[in-house]
Design a protein around this motif. Sequence first.
Motif, short mmCIF file in Angstrom:
data_model
loop_
_atom_site.label_atom_id
_atom_site.label_comp_id
_atom_site.label_asym_id
_atom_site.label_seq_id
_atom_site.Cartn_x
_atom_site.Cartn_y
_atom_site.Cartn_z
N THR A 192 8.10 30.16 -43.86
CA THR A 192 7.76 31.68 -43.65
C THR A 192 7.56 32.55 -44.33
N HIS A 193 7.36 33.80 -44.02
CA HIS A 193 8.33 35.04 -45.85
C HIS A 193 8.42 36.35 -43.27
N SER A 194 8.82 36.86 -44.05
CA SER A 194 9.65 37.73 -42.88
C SER A 194 8.84 39.18 -42.97
N TYR A 195 7.71 38.97 -43.31
CA TYR A 195 6.30 40.63 -43.56
C TYR A 195 5.57 39.90 -42.96
N THR A 196 5.53 38.66 -42.57
CA THR A 196 5.08 37.87 -41.43
C THR A 196 4.76 38.40 -40.14
N ARG A 197 3.02 38.47 -39.86
CA ARG A 197 3.47 38.55 -37.70
C ARG A 197 4.36 37.90 -37.37
N CYS A 254 6.60 35.33 -38.16
CA CYS A 254 7.81 35.86 -38.35
C CYS A 254 7.81 36.63 -37.17
N LYS A 255 7.69 37.69 -37.01
CA LYS A 255 8.05 39.15 -36.51
C LYS A 255 7.65 38.57 -34.60
N ASN A 256 6.90 38.00 -34.61
CA ASN A 256 7.14 37.74 -32.97
C ASN A 256 7.70 36.08 -32.57
N LEU A 257 8.09 35.39 -33.73
CA LEU A 257 9.49 34.54 -33.29
C LEU A 257 10.09 35.14 -33.00
N LYS A 258 11.25 36.14 -33.82
CA LYS A 258 12.26 36.95 -33.60
C LYS A 258 12.13 37.66 -33.04
N ALA A 259 10.71 38.48 -32.16
CA ALA A 259 11.10 38.89 -31.11
C ALA A 259 10.89 38.17 -29.80
N ASN A 260 10.28 37.50 -30.18
CA ASN A 260 9.95 36.65 -28.53
C ASN A 260 10.37 35.07 -29.32
N PRO A 261 11.65 34.46 -29.55
CA PRO A 261 12.25 33.17 -29.47
C PRO A 261 11.89 32.37 -29.10
N ASN A 262 12.02 32.24 -27.47
CA ASN A 262 11.75 31.40 -26.42
C ASN A 262 10.59 31.23 -25.64
#
Length: 216
Positions: A69-74, A76-84
């Motif tokens: 994916t790309h870091s600007y996508t939603r 990616c942001k979701n996975l970083k905010a809620n990785p579990n």
Amino acid sequence: MTSKLAKIKNFPTNPVEFFKQLLQAATEGKPAGYLPEMNLATVDEEFGVLNRTVLYRGLTKDNFLYYITHSYTRNCKNLKANPNKAGITFYWTNVKDKQGRESNWQVRLIGATAVELPESELDAMWAKEDLAAKIRGHICPCGQPIDHDELKAKHDQFLQEHLASGKPIPRPDTYTAFKFEPQRWDFLNVAINEIADRVQYRLQANGQWESMHVST
């Protein structure tokens, strides 16, 4: 009318090996380069649970599914905010077994933890991307309103300059990938006039997988 209970037989002790077997059967006869689809669900601050259908890209060297994916996508942001809090589903229809019997399979990764891959692994992935994907990574502001004519002009200019330069398109800093480490693998099998059977693999504290039939 008739009814029977499906039964999954002779499944391996490791869920990844089972996944590989089913993937091979589900993609048999597909053209070279075919990539099956998977559904990725994430937890989103604004909308709750979001899911999207994306391409399955393969397994890492340590046998985890990964997603590019790309870091600007939603997502990616979701996975970083809620990785579990991620889930993946595959659904394959009319899959033939060794006896030629057709049935449907659903494969899920439950309770998956998203782990971002290191920079050292990204160049090899970027090199395998097709031209459209590489251009998209440079010009498309994912999820943002656009003027289609303006974006097309931008695309055509980028393509023209790339072809004229004869140089490879560089990997943008936004390009990234995640692998998914699940707590459970869940395999469901069903055919017409059957009650589905499920085999579930549950990760134990010692790192081993325990497998069992579970009711649908």
